[in-house]
Motif scaffolding. Structure first.
Motif, PDB file in Angstrom:
ATOM      1  N   SER A 168      -1.629  32.002  51.677  1.00  0.00           N
ATOM      2  CA  SER A 168      -0.842  33.109  52.211  1.00  0.00           C
ATOM      3  C   SER A 168      -1.779  34.255  52.540  1.00  0.00           C
ATOM      4  O   SER A 168      -2.761  34.497  51.829  1.00  0.00           O
ATOM      5  CB  SER A 168       0.186  33.563  51.164  1.00  0.00           C
ATOM      6  N   ASN A 169      -1.467  34.980  53.631  1.00  0.00           N
ATOM      7  CA  ASN A 169      -2.216  36.197  53.876  1.00  0.00           C
ATOM      8  C   ASN A 169      -1.576  37.327  53.072  1.00  0.00           C
ATOM      9  O   ASN A 169      -0.527  37.159  52.472  1.00  0.00           O
ATOM     10  CB  ASN A 169      -2.303  36.520  55.373  1.00  0.00           C
ATOM     11  N   TYR A 170      -2.193  38.490  53.056  1.00  0.00           N
ATOM     12  CA  TYR A 170      -1.735  39.547  52.150  1.00  0.00           C
ATOM     13  C   TYR A 170      -0.361  40.087  52.521  1.00  0.00           C
ATOM     14  O   TYR A 170       0.348  40.599  51.663  1.00  0.00           O
ATOM     15  CB  TYR A 170      -2.760  40.677  52.052  1.00  0.00           C
ATOM     16  N   ARG A 171       0.042  39.979  53.765  1.00  0.00           N
ATOM     17  CA  ARG A 171       1.360  40.479  54.168  1.00  0.00           C
ATOM     18  C   ARG A 171       2.491  39.553  53.722  1.00  0.00           C
ATOM     19  O   ARG A 171       3.616  39.991  53.561  1.00  0.00           O
ATOM     20  CB  ARG A 171       1.423  40.637  55.681  1.00  0.00           C
ATOM     21  N   LEU A 214      -3.300  34.630  42.494  1.00  0.00           N
ATOM     22  CA  LEU A 214      -3.921  34.054  43.680  1.00  0.00           C
ATOM     23  C   LEU A 214      -5.404  33.815  43.461  1.00  0.00           C
ATOM     24  O   LEU A 214      -6.056  34.560  42.731  1.00  0.00           O
ATOM     25  CB  LEU A 214      -3.788  35.010  44.866  1.00  0.00           C
ATOM     26  N   SER A 215      -5.929  32.804  44.134  1.00  0.00           N
ATOM     27  CA  SER A 215      -7.356  32.567  44.187  1.00  0.00           C
ATOM     28  C   SER A 215      -7.839  33.060  45.544  1.00  0.00           C
ATOM     29  O   SER A 215      -7.447  32.524  46.586  1.00  0.00           O
ATOM     30  CB  SER A 215      -7.658  31.080  44.012  1.00  0.00           C
ATOM     31  N   THR A 216      -8.653  34.101  45.545  1.00  0.00           N
ATOM     32  CA  THR A 216      -9.110  34.712  46.792  1.00  0.00           C
ATOM     33  C   THR A 216     -10.627  34.591  46.906  1.00  0.00           C
ATOM     34  O   THR A 216     -11.290  34.082  45.998  1.00  0.00           O
ATOM     35  CB  THR A 216      -8.723  36.203  46.833  1.00  0.00           C
ATOM     36  N   SER A 217     -11.163  35.099  47.995  1.00  0.00           N
ATOM     37  CA  SER A 217     -12.609  35.107  48.176  1.00  0.00           C
ATOM     38  C   SER A 217     -13.293  36.078  47.217  1.00  0.00           C
ATOM     39  O   SER A 217     -14.490  35.989  46.997  1.00  0.00           O
ATOM     40  CB  SER A 217     -12.952  35.471  49.615  1.00  0.00           C
ATOM     41  N   LYS A 253      -6.210  45.274  48.222  1.00  0.00           N
ATOM     42  CA  LYS A 253      -7.484  44.944  48.863  1.00  0.00           C
ATOM     43  C   LYS A 253      -7.297  44.321  50.239  1.00  0.00           C
ATOM     44  O   LYS A 253      -8.275  44.096  50.952  1.00  0.00           O
ATOM     45  CB  LYS A 253      -8.282  43.993  47.979  1.00  0.00           C
ATOM     46  N   LYS A 254      -6.032  44.022  50.581  1.00  0.00           N
ATOM     47  CA  LYS A 254      -5.678  43.421  51.866  1.00  0.00           C
ATOM     48  C   LYS A 254      -6.392  42.096  52.103  1.00  0.00           C
ATOM     49  O   LYS A 254      -6.997  41.866  53.155  1.00  0.00           O
ATOM     50  CB  LYS A 254      -5.940  44.389  53.021  1.00  0.00           C
TER      51      LYS A 254
END
Length: 133
Positions: free
Chosen positions: A90-93, A107-110, A122-123
């Motif tokens: 999912s994107n942040y929006r 979430l697992s993010t970069s 952090k968008k």
């Protein structure tokens, strides 16, 4: 075929909280350590400690035995969303809100493992690991 350590972690904590068990022993990985820190910071668990038995390293996660009497936040339900056979991104929006913001999405993010609020600030988007409420 590998083990799903995230699902094992969430299920162990939820089951221990339901039977009012004091501590849970889970295998030590970087993902379980980061998820444990998030659950500690959000108030779903009380403590995360590292424990070594011989060559193996485990995390001891403390849940409260008297949480229902104290009326504190505790993990009532958790749901593993993205699974090894089906990844959900999912994107942040488009990150969903759990119970109108009362629960959290992990979430697992970069930039590492984050909650939904941190990812929105952090968008950045990422893989939705689980919902906790």
């Amino acid at each position: 075929m590998g083990n799903d350590t995230i699902a094992n972690l969430i299920t162990s904590i939820r089951n221990a909280d339901m039977v009012e068990k004091g501590t849970v022993r889970v295998t030590a990985t970087n993902i379980t350590k980061n998820i444990g820190r998030i659950l500690l910071r959000e108030g779903f668990i009380e403590d995360v400690r590292e424990h070594q038995e011989g060559q193996k390293i485990f995390f001891l996660i403390s849940t409260s035995k008297y949480r229902r009497r104290k009326k504190r936040t505790y993990m009532t339900t958790s749901k593993r969303t993205s699974k090894p056979g089906l990844r959900i991104y999912s994107n942040y929006r488009e990150i969903p809100k759990v119970l109108g913001g009362m629960g959290i999405v992990i979430l697992s993010t970069s930039q590492g493992i984050l909650t939904d609020r941190e990812a929105r600030q952090k968008k950045i988007g990422g893989e939705i690991l689980c919902y906790v409420w």
